[in-house]
Design a protein around this motif. Sequence first.
Motif, PDB file in Angstrom:
ATOM      1  N   LEU A  20       0.848  -1.184   0.000  1.00  0.00           N
ATOM      2  CA  LEU A  20       0.000   0.000   0.000  1.00  0.00           C
ATOM      3  C   LEU A  20       0.886   1.237   0.000  1.00  0.00           C
ATOM      4  O   LEU A  20       2.053   1.169   0.398  1.00  0.00           O
ATOM      5  CB  LEU A  20      -0.911   0.010   1.240  1.00  0.00           C
ATOM      6  CG  LEU A  20      -1.893  -1.156   1.379  1.00  0.00           C
ATOM      7  CD1 LEU A  20      -2.604  -1.079   2.733  1.00  0.00           C
ATOM      8  CD2 LEU A  20      -2.896  -1.169   0.251  1.00  0.00           C
ATOM      9  N   PRO A  21       0.368   2.387  -0.425  1.00  0.00           N
ATOM     10  CA  PRO A  21       1.166   3.623  -0.395  1.00  0.00           C
ATOM     11  C   PRO A  21       1.667   3.930   1.017  1.00  0.00           C
ATOM     12  O   PRO A  21       0.948   3.719   2.003  1.00  0.00           O
ATOM     13  CB  PRO A  21       0.186   4.689  -0.883  1.00  0.00           C
ATOM     14  CG  PRO A  21      -0.823   3.931  -1.692  1.00  0.00           C
ATOM     15  CD  PRO A  21      -0.967   2.601  -1.023  1.00  0.00           C
ATOM     16  N   ALA A  22       2.880   4.432   1.119  1.00  0.00           N
ATOM     17  CA  ALA A  22       3.470   4.716   2.428  1.00  0.00           C
ATOM     18  C   ALA A  22       2.696   5.781   3.192  1.00  0.00           C
ATOM     19  O   ALA A  22       2.620   5.739   4.430  1.00  0.00           O
ATOM     20  CB  ALA A  22       4.922   5.164   2.253  1.00  0.00           C
ATOM     21  N   ALA A  23       2.140   6.752   2.506  1.00  0.00           N
ATOM     22  CA  ALA A  23       1.270   7.771   3.112  1.00  0.00           C
ATOM     23  C   ALA A  23       1.935   8.532   4.259  1.00  0.00           C
ATOM     24  O   ALA A  23       1.307   8.814   5.276  1.00  0.00           O
ATOM     25  CB  ALA A  23      -0.039   7.146   3.585  1.00  0.00           C
ATOM     26  N   ASP A  24       3.228   8.856   4.103  1.00  0.00           N
ATOM     27  CA  ASP A  24       3.945   9.677   5.087  1.00  0.00           C
ATOM     28  C   ASP A  24       3.879   9.078   6.491  1.00  0.00           C
ATOM     29  O   ASP A  24       3.653   9.781   7.485  1.00  0.00           O
ATOM     30  CB  ASP A  24       3.375  11.102   5.084  1.00  0.00           C
ATOM     31  CG  ASP A  24       4.302  12.097   5.779  1.00  0.00           C
ATOM     32  OD1 ASP A  24       5.518  11.838   5.789  1.00  0.00           O
ATOM     33  OD2 ASP A  24       3.802  13.104   6.316  1.00  0.00           O
ATOM     34  N   THR A  25       4.068   7.768   6.573  1.00  0.00           N
ATOM     35  CA  THR A  25       4.026   7.079   7.867  1.00  0.00           C
ATOM     36  C   THR A  25       5.422   6.614   8.259  1.00  0.00           C
ATOM     37  O   THR A  25       6.345   6.592   7.441  1.00  0.00           O
ATOM     38  CB  THR A  25       3.087   5.869   7.803  1.00  0.00           C
ATOM     39  OG1 THR A  25       3.471   5.031   6.689  1.00  0.00           O
ATOM     40  CG2 THR A  25       1.643   6.304   7.635  1.00  0.00           C
ATOM     41  N   ALA A  32       3.434  -1.698   7.848  1.00  0.00           N
ATOM     42  CA  ALA A  32       2.130  -2.295   7.528  1.00  0.00           C
ATOM     43  C   ALA A  32       1.721  -1.981   6.100  1.00  0.00           C
ATOM     44  O   ALA A  32       0.971  -2.736   5.476  1.00  0.00           O
ATOM     45  CB  ALA A  32       1.070  -1.777   8.500  1.00  0.00           C
ATOM     46  N   ARG A  33       2.217  -0.872   5.575  1.00  0.00           N
ATOM     47  CA  ARG A  33       1.836  -0.445   4.228  1.00  0.00           C
ATOM     48  C   ARG A  33       2.809  -0.920   3.143  1.00  0.00           C
ATOM     49  O   ARG A  33       2.383  -1.404   2.093  1.00  0.00           O
ATOM     50  CB  ARG A  33       1.735   1.082   4.183  1.00  0.00           C
ATOM     51  CG  ARG A  33       0.534   1.650   4.921  1.00  0.00           C
ATOM     52  CD  ARG A  33       0.567   3.167   4.926  1.00  0.00           C
ATOM     53  NE  ARG A  33      -0.687   3.730   5.414  1.00  0.00           N
ATOM     54  CZ  ARG A  33      -1.742   4.005   4.649  1.00  0.00           C
ATOM     55  NH1 ARG A  33      -1.676   3.777   3.342  1.00  0.00           N
ATOM     56  NH2 ARG A  33      -2.849   4.504   5.166  1.00  0.00           N
ATOM     57  N   VAL A  34       4.090  -0.772   3.386  1.00  0.00           N
ATOM     58  CA  VAL A  34       5.059  -0.957   2.296  1.00  0.00           C
ATOM     59  C   VAL A  34       5.581  -2.383   2.181  1.00  0.00           C
ATOM     60  O   VAL A  34       6.130  -2.753   1.134  1.00  0.00           O
ATOM     61  CB  VAL A  34       6.237   0.024   2.450  1.00  0.00           C
ATOM     62  CG1 VAL A  34       5.738   1.461   2.474  1.00  0.00           C
ATOM     63  CG2 VAL A  34       7.056  -0.280   3.698  1.00  0.00           C
ATOM     64  N   GLU A  35       5.433  -3.181   3.251  1.00  0.00           N
ATOM     65  CA  GLU A  35       5.911  -4.561   3.156  1.00  0.00           C
ATOM     66  C   GLU A  35       4.880  -5.428   2.437  1.00  0.00           C
ATOM     67  O   GLU A  35       3.687  -5.355   2.726  1.00  0.00           O
ATOM     68  CB  GLU A  35       6.203  -5.117   4.548  1.00  0.00           C
ATOM     69  CG  GLU A  35       7.375  -4.450   5.225  1.00  0.00           C
ATOM     70  CD  GLU A  35       7.748  -5.120   6.531  1.00  0.00           C
ATOM     71  OE1 GLU A  35       7.225  -6.232   6.805  1.00  0.00           O
ATOM     72  OE2 GLU A  35       8.545  -4.535   7.277  1.00  0.00           O
ATOM     73  N   PRO A  36       5.314  -6.276   1.486  1.00  0.00           N
ATOM     74  CA  PRO A  36       4.374  -7.142   0.764  1.00  0.00           C
ATOM     75  C   PRO A  36       3.688  -8.133   1.704  1.00  0.00           C
ATOM     76  O   PRO A  36       4.360  -8.856   2.456  1.00  0.00           O
ATOM     77  CB  PRO A  36       5.265  -7.873  -0.245  1.00  0.00           C
ATOM     78  CG  PRO A  36       6.481  -7.011  -0.385  1.00  0.00           C
ATOM     79  CD  PRO A  36       6.695  -6.403   0.968  1.00  0.00           C
ATOM     80  N   MET A  37       2.377  -8.137   1.673  1.00  0.00           N
ATOM     81  CA  MET A  37       1.586  -9.072   2.485  1.00  0.00           C
ATOM     82  C   MET A  37       0.354  -9.496   1.692  1.00  0.00           C
ATOM     83  O   MET A  37      -0.110  -8.765   0.822  1.00  0.00           O
ATOM     84  CB  MET A  37       1.124  -8.433   3.803  1.00  0.00           C
ATOM     85  CG  MET A  37       2.210  -7.964   4.726  1.00  0.00           C
ATOM     86  SD  MET A  37       1.514  -7.379   6.294  1.00  0.00           S
ATOM     87  CE  MET A  37       2.790  -6.230   6.811  1.00  0.00           C
TER      88      MET A  37
END
Length: 231
Positions: A20-25, A32-37
Amino acid sequence: MTHSAHTPASLPATRSKTTLPAADTTGRARRARVEPMAVRPLRDGRYAVETDGDGETYVVDLDATTCTCPDHEIRGRRCKHLRRVALEVTARLVPPPGRRTAVCAVCGGRAFVPTTARGPALCVRHTHRPGRPVVDRETGDRLLVVAATGARADRVETDEGRLVADYPSNAEYGRHEPVFRAVYVDALRRDGPVSVYAFPASRLRPPRIEGDDGGAGADLSATADARLSAA
């Protein structure tokens, strides 16, 4: 003949690992967003989360806010797996707890329905809530939805004893589509009895522009309840 747009399609049974997009996190929120799951709903309302880095699969329970990963079980933290499931539920990529994925009877897209639901399903775009104004695609008439039957057009009979799907005016709409019952707005504004009619889901559409419902809304919904109760 049923229009091709109203023919259901199949959905993939499994999902590949995605990001998912990193979204400035930062921190766990970023991981939770950038790691493939890959998030897969389980029949008991929990979710299996397959990760890419360690190749493990963990089980997340959103309602209990738990995960079987070491980060949560040992450290007691809100881990990346819990966060990822919450993100995908919010984005409507997976169904929320208590619901399952189904195929919309109108467009063939993804629909989330209660796990115990039977019969044809509808996605958010093609369902009609009781009390909402709609427009008949065939005539342009304005109606107010009074009930969802949950049954197919080729199984619901009208007061005339005919199946909804067998009416010539419904020939271009799917026989497999769920039926909604609705009343004409003009009839609500006149004295006398109010008849309830049955329509395949895709024959009814939301008003396209402000004012297309002719003012039908909360007031007309209350009028319909009163008139139908008195009938």
